[in-house]
Design a protein around this motif. Structure first.
Motif, PDB file in Angstrom:
ATOM      1  N   TRP A  11       7.751   6.660   9.883  1.00 15.72           N
ATOM      2  CA  TRP A  11       6.403   6.132   9.368  1.00 15.72           C
ATOM      3  C   TRP A  11       6.019   4.609   9.270  1.00 15.72           C
ATOM      4  N   THR A 129      -3.987   2.941   1.459  1.00 13.07           N
ATOM      5  CA  THR A 129      -3.960   1.968   2.830  1.00 13.07           C
ATOM      6  C   THR A 129      -3.608   0.622   2.078  1.00 13.07           C
ATOM      7  N   LYS A 131      -5.288  -1.809   2.466  1.00 11.98           N
ATOM      8  CA  LYS A 131      -6.726  -2.568   1.914  1.00 11.98           C
ATOM      9  C   LYS A 131      -6.976  -3.865   2.901  1.00 11.98           C
ATOM     10  N   ILE A 134      -8.568  -2.109   7.732  1.00 13.72           N
ATOM     11  CA  ILE A 134      -8.251  -1.534   8.966  1.00 13.72           C
ATOM     12  C   ILE A 134      -9.272  -0.275   9.463  1.00 13.72           C
ATOM     13  N   GLY A 135      -9.161   0.643   8.522  1.00 12.40           N
ATOM     14  CA  GLY A 135     -10.058   1.997   8.819  1.00 12.40           C
ATOM     15  C   GLY A 135     -11.590   1.560   8.969  1.00 12.40           C
ATOM     16  N   GLN A 225       3.097  -0.234  12.851  1.00 18.26           N
ATOM     17  CA  GLN A 225       3.144   1.291  12.348  1.00 18.26           C
ATOM     18  C   GLN A 225       4.059   2.180  12.805  1.00 18.26           C
ATOM     19  N   LEU A 229       2.091   7.662  11.631  1.00 15.87           N
ATOM     20  CA  LEU A 229       0.710   7.255  11.112  1.00 15.87           C
ATOM     21  C   LEU A 229      -0.229   7.158  12.339  1.00 15.87           C
ATOM     22  N   THR A 240      -2.921   5.718   9.884  1.00 16.92           N
ATOM     23  CA  THR A 240      -3.801   4.446   9.930  1.00 16.92           C
ATOM     24  C   THR A 240      -4.597   4.925  10.909  1.00 16.92           C
ATOM     25  N   ARG A 273       8.826   5.699   3.679  1.00 20.90           N
ATOM     26  CA  ARG A 273       7.411   6.069   3.768  1.00 20.90           C
ATOM     27  C   ARG A 273       6.716   5.139   2.837  1.00 20.90           C
TER      28      ARG A 273
HETATM   29  P1  IMP Z   1      -4.081   1.413   6.647  1.00 23.68           P
HETATM   30  O1  IMP Z   1      -3.331   1.167   8.198  1.00 23.68           O
HETATM   31  O2  IMP Z   1      -4.096  -0.115   5.909  1.00 23.68           O
HETATM   32  O3  IMP Z   1      -5.377   1.963   6.665  1.00 23.68           O
HETATM   33  O4  IMP Z   1      -3.129   2.202   5.806  1.00 23.68           O
HETATM   34  C1  IMP Z   1      -3.200   3.793   6.306  1.00 23.68           C
HETATM   35  C2  IMP Z   1      -1.750   4.417   5.998  1.00 23.68           C
HETATM   36  O5  IMP Z   1      -0.995   3.732   6.906  1.00 23.68           O
HETATM   37  C3  IMP Z   1      -1.035   3.955   4.494  1.00 23.68           C
HETATM   38  O6  IMP Z   1      -0.083   5.223   4.235  1.00 23.68           O
HETATM   39  C4  IMP Z   1      -0.255   2.697   4.941  1.00 23.68           C
HETATM   40  O7  IMP Z   1       0.851   2.421   3.885  1.00 23.68           O
HETATM   41  C5  IMP Z   1       0.256   3.004   6.141  1.00 23.68           C
HETATM   42  N1  IMP Z   1       0.610   1.641   7.047  1.00 23.68           N
HETATM   43  C6  IMP Z   1      -0.105   0.900   7.318  1.00 23.68           C
HETATM   44  N2  IMP Z   1       0.393  -0.131   8.212  1.00 23.68           N
HETATM   45  C7  IMP Z   1       1.842  -0.053   7.836  1.00 23.68           C
HETATM   46  C8  IMP Z   1       2.963  -0.574   8.375  1.00 23.68           C
HETATM   47  O8  IMP Z   1       3.000  -1.420   9.006  1.00 23.68           O
HETATM   48  N3  IMP Z   1       4.289   0.098   7.696  1.00 23.68           N
HETATM   49  C9  IMP Z   1       3.988   1.185   7.121  1.00 23.68           C
HETATM   50  N4  IMP Z   1       3.113   1.869   6.751  1.00 23.68           N
HETATM   51  C10 IMP Z   1       1.917   1.559   7.263  1.00 23.68           C
END
Ligand code: IMP
Length: 429
Positions: A11, A129, A131, A134-135, A225, A229, A240, A273
């Motif tokens: 994860w 996320t 924050k 990214i999305g 990531q 993910l 992600t 995770r």
């Molecule tokens: P986002 O990438 O910020 O949109 O987050 C979406 C999901 O991916 C969330 O559950 C985050 O905690 C996870 N995530 C994003 N980048 C990482 C990473 O580098 N390591 C672990 N989890 C991540």
């Protein structure tokens, strides 16, 4: 030498930064292929701990050129901050050392505001996320309204594009989340200033990498990531918005599969995770706390990007097998074996019991994964501190058995075992 892809097999947070640091010793190029500053790579060199989010960990090797590939999304302010952070630690990030692919996308202030607002609106169902926008940045890219990095070469035009993007973001914020318009005048000014400083770093990363491969250079593709993910192959929607899997490297950097000869998976000796979503082998209580650590040590299980405590659990071999096939892994790096010292017994999930049936396939449906009960194989633990061990033969027998069992389940060789945070705390079997 062709391309090597490094991917997270779980994860995220598997220790890809240090894996890349080890593998970069003989690479000419290290290129990030997906994601943005949601990633957090911690690498300890000598007495210094480096925490990087955007710039590939290869920057810590003087002879390496780093690339932020087409598939990445870049917050220019974070990038500049990271360049300054490295400068303060004696590493100069010059245009000869870092190229931002002109096709990559910009994370705008609107993306940041929308990420926060949509998470707040989801309440208890929030994805969790980072924050970092990214999305929404990938959503703009896919809906063909994003701003590509090459626009930064013309600061005036870049400012206009940002203003438009922020106005559009404000309309969405008001309409969807009943929130006030974004006040981004000052931020837009900072973005435009950043574009002047970053212009010399913008280039054609795709051609640069293709030429390097033609010349027989070794290109290391740095994943961020992890497999679970991935927007298509992960646990949607708790994923992600990019492709951290090996296929993402080809699209995100721009070359064909024939160039790749190694796909190195990185996993931890137990599972973690961050963010929401089902996690079958999760350990609540003292065992999970023990795996997590207290947070006093940078090696403990607290997010590099958000500082959030990570959820911890037993190793999940159902996930690892899934990652092996999905990415075409040729080998594995296993991190943090030292953390398992002192457990009387260790468990590895080798299958799930799901609705009265036993399965080794990872369910694609979230609610099924939530119902999956892990079937554990129990192995004996060890009491010794293994952080100064450097040869496989010097590990306690139980530790060797644990590693051998993972290798057997995955069917690929384990090429490195991390036993501590420092660059040299590794066993190379
Ligand atoms: P986002 O990438 O910020 O949109 O987050 C979406 C999901 O991916 C969330 O559950 C985050 O905690 C996870 N995530 C994003 N980048 C990482 C990473 O580098 N390591 C672990 N989890 C991540």
């Amino acid at each position: 030498m062709p391309a090597t892809i490094v991917v997270g097999a779980e994860w995220g947070d598997e220790g890809k930064g240090r894996a890349v640091d080890w593998l970069a010793a003989d690479a000419e190029i290290v290129a990030r292929y997906a994601g943005g500053d949601n990633a957090g790579h911690t690498v300890r060199v000598g007495g210094t701990t480096f925490k990087l989010h955007l710039i590939p960990s290869g920057i810590l090797h003087p002879g390496v050129t780093c690339i932020l590939g087409t598939g990445t999304v870049v917050n220019p302010l974070i990038l500049l901050h990271e360049m300054d952070y490295l400068h303060e630690r004696g590493i100069e990030v010059t245009p000869a050392r870092l190229m931002i692919d002109a096709r990559a996308h910009v994370i705008t202030p609107a993306h940041l505001a929308l990420d926060g607002a949509s998470e707040a609106a989801l309440g208890v169902e929030a994805i969790g996320t980072t924050k970092r926008g990214i999305g929404p940045a990938y959503a703009s890219k896919m809906s063909r309204t994003g701003i590509r990095i090459h626009a930064m070469r013309d600061p005036e035009q870049f400012g206009d594009l940002l203003e438009k993007a922020v106005a559009e973001g404000s309309r969405a914020l008001q309409a969807l989340y009943n929130q006030p318009a974004i006040d981004a005048k000052a931020l837009i000014g900072q973005y435009v200033d950043a574009s002047r400083r970053l212009a010399p770093y913008i280039g054609d990363g795709v051609t640069f990498i293709q030429d390097a491969l033609d010349a027989g250079k070794h290109v290391l593709c740095e994943g961020a990531q992890g497999t679970l993910l991935d927007i298509d192959h992960g646990m949607y929607p708790f994923v992600t918005s990019s492709h951290p899997t090996s296929g993402g490297a080809l699209i995100g950097l721009g070359f064909g599969p024939r160039e790749v000869d190694r796909v190195v998976g990185v996993a931890k000796a137990f599972s973690t995770r961050v963010g929401s979503g089902p996690f079958p082998t999760e350990l609540d209580g003292p065992l999970g706390d023990r795996l997590r650590g207290t947070g006093e040590n940078p090696w403990d299980e607290f997010g590099t990007t958000t500082g959030r405590p990570r959820r911890c659990g037993w190793l999940d071999a159902v996930v690892l097998r899934y990652a092996t096939r999905l990415n075409g892994l040729t080998e594995l790096i296993l991190n943090k074996l030292d953390v398992l010292g002192g457990f009387e017994t260790l468990k590895i999930a080798v299958a799930y019991d799901l609705d009265g049936k036993r399965t080794t396939a990872l369910p694609y449906d979230l609610s099924a994964l939530g119902r999956a009960v892990p079937v554990y194989e129990v192995l004996p633990g060890w009491t010794e501190n293994i952080s100064s061990v450097r040869n496989l033969e010097d590990l306690p027998e139980e530790a060797r058995r644990y590693v051998a069992r993972i290798q057997e389940i995955m069917g690929i060789p384990i090429i490195a075992i991390g036993v501590g945070p420092a660059r040299d705390q590794v066993i190379l079997p």
